[in-house]
Motif scaffolding. Structure first.
Motif, PDB file in Angstrom:
ATOM      1  N   LEU A   1      64.761  17.497 -29.284  1.00 12.43           N
ATOM      2  CA  LEU A   1      64.465  16.720 -30.492  1.00 12.43           C
ATOM      3  C   LEU A   1      65.676  16.660 -31.419  1.00 12.43           C
ATOM      4  N   VAL A   2      66.404  17.771 -31.528  1.00 12.02           N
ATOM      5  CA  VAL A   2      67.607  17.771 -32.367  1.00 12.02           C
ATOM      6  C   VAL A   2      68.651  16.816 -31.793  1.00 12.02           C
ATOM      7  N   ALA A   3      68.711  16.695 -30.464  1.00 11.50           N
ATOM      8  CA  ALA A   3      69.687  15.810 -29.824  1.00 11.50           C
ATOM      9  C   ALA A   3      69.451  14.349 -30.164  1.00 11.50           C
ATOM     10  N   VAL A   4      68.208  13.983 -30.492  1.00 11.23           N
ATOM     11  CA  VAL A   4      67.911  12.596 -30.882  1.00 11.23           C
ATOM     12  C   VAL A   4      67.863  12.471 -32.403  1.00 11.23           C
ATOM     13  N   ARG A   5      68.591  13.371 -33.090  1.00  9.48           N
ATOM     14  CA  ARG A   5      68.808  13.325 -34.535  1.00  9.48           C
ATOM     15  C   ARG A   5      67.551  13.629 -35.360  1.00  9.48           C
ATOM     16  N   VAL A   6      66.686  14.448 -34.824  1.00 10.89           N
ATOM     17  CA  VAL A   6      65.573  14.963 -35.618  1.00 10.89           C
ATOM     18  C   VAL A   6      66.044  16.241 -36.298  1.00 10.89           C
TER      19      VAL A   6
END
Length: 388
Positions: free
Chosen positions: A67-72
């Protein structure tokens, strides 16, 4: 007058001196381990939730990173993963309870019929028991329960206090898990500040390798547990055993305790089949359980766990036994993951001469799946060349 040499060390045989040196060092190590175990036992209310939170962090951290990788934002990603996980577990438990409640009347009827068949076999079968003997045995069992009513009441009160401790531990686990998922790197960096600088990189790399093996272990164990639950559940459904969903869930949870968990939950499934559907069905269920366990031990675990967390069955049994004796079910659950972490960490300390902590990806560490003892010199040289 004969003078005596006060130094008699030279007169003591060398073998005896070596044995004495080994003996007192062994006693010191045992004493230190005893103190550590006592401290851990005294702080078990804190140690067990933190350990479970670490296991859950190893399971959920990859989802948070995706999720962090997709800018969350990491905080939002952690919240989404935790809410989704709690919702999944809560929904599963609710479904299991509903299934068990709906199937309980039919189970009671089948149990009554099975008991009547057993009673008829005891009277008219090869034993030729009299009804009075059976009634006396039943009355004796009831009398024993009544005589131990005080102990049963005390156990009920203890169970009530255990529920309170469980809720407290659950909240502490959830609280610690949030911080592990949000700031695990910062927590680990803070801990590494207490390690001497000249060995900090080695300790840091060993810790990262250990956590990487924990991630691999939790992933593989969860996958194996799902396969076990689905395989045995389908088999129970085909042969017509009641309470398929609750029994499958029990198998899923038991799979997280290697070897022993599978044996115990499989025995429960066979026992339910024996009581409800008879001896032949129980044999079929036993064959299904053995088949699924063979698939797990010979195909799934070697394929999924890899060489980093592959432990000798004797080591697994001993670790589970020691954990069970020392800390009950939590000890049995945590003993094998602890052994896997120590296995990878110690191998890293022994075989990595110039470690680079920043090169270790704890959530997808391919080198953590390499057992240095099994590598040839050519494989080691090739791996070092790839790193350069």
């Amino acid at each position: 007058m004969i003078s005596e040499d006060p130094d008699v060390t030279g007169s003591v045989p060398k073998g005896l001196r070596v044995c004495a040196a080994l003996a007192w060092r062994f006693l010191v190590v045992i004493a230190a381990l005893y103190v550590v175990v006592e401290i851990v036992g005294y702080l078990s209310v804190v140690v067990i939730p933190v350990s479970i939170a670490l296991l859950l962090a190893a399971l959920l951290a990859p989802a948070v990173r995706r999720l962090v990788a997709v800018r969350v934002p990491r905080s939002l990603a952690t919240a989404l993963v935790l809410v989704g996980g709690l919702g999944l577990v809560g929904g599963l438990l609710t479904f299991v309870i509903i299934q068990f409640t709906d199937g309980l009347p039919a189970l009671q009827r089948q149990l009554t019929e099975s008991l009547n068949q057993i009673e008829d076999w005891l009277i008219n079968g090869p034993l030729h028991l009299r009804e009075t003997q059976i009634e006396d045995a039943i009355n004796s069992a009831i009398g024993m329960i009544q005589e131990n009513q005080a102990a049963l009441t005390s156990s009920a009160l203890t169970t009530a206090s255990t529920v309170g401790e469980f809720l407290t531990g659950f909240l502490l686990t959830l609280f610690v898990l949030i911080f592990f998922l949000v700031g695990g790197d910062q927590i680990w960096g803070f801990l590494m500040r207490g390690v001497p600088a000249h060995v900090r990189d080695r300790a840091d790399t060993a810790g990262r390798r250990g956590f990487a093996s924990l991630v691999s272990y939790v992933r593989a164990t969860a996958a194996v547990a799902v396969v076990d639950a689905v395989g045995i559940g389908i088999g129970l459904w085909i042969v017509g055993v009641p309470l398929v969903i609750p029994l499958s869930t029990l198998v899923f949870l038991g799979a997280f305790i290697p070897i022993i968990g599978a044996v115990v939950t499989g025995a429960v499934a066979v026992l339910v089949a024996l009581v409800t559907n008879g001896f032949v069905t129980a044999l079929v269920v036993l064959a299904i359980v053995i088949g699924v366990m063979q698939l797990e031990s010979h195909v799934l675990q070697p394929l999924l766990l890899g060489r980093a967390v592959k432990l000798h069955p004797l080591a697994v049994i001993l670790a589970i036994t020691v954990g069970l004796v020392a800390a009950g079910i939590p000890g049995a659950l945590l003993s094998v993951p602890l052994l896997a972490v120590l296995n990878s960490g110690i191998k890293s300390l022994l075989h990595e001469s110039s470690p680079d902590p920043e090169s270790v990806d704890v959530l997808a560490d391919k080198e953590a799946k390499v057992n240095a003892d099994d590598e040839t010199e050519a494989e080691v040289a090739e791996r070092e060349q790839e790193k350069q």
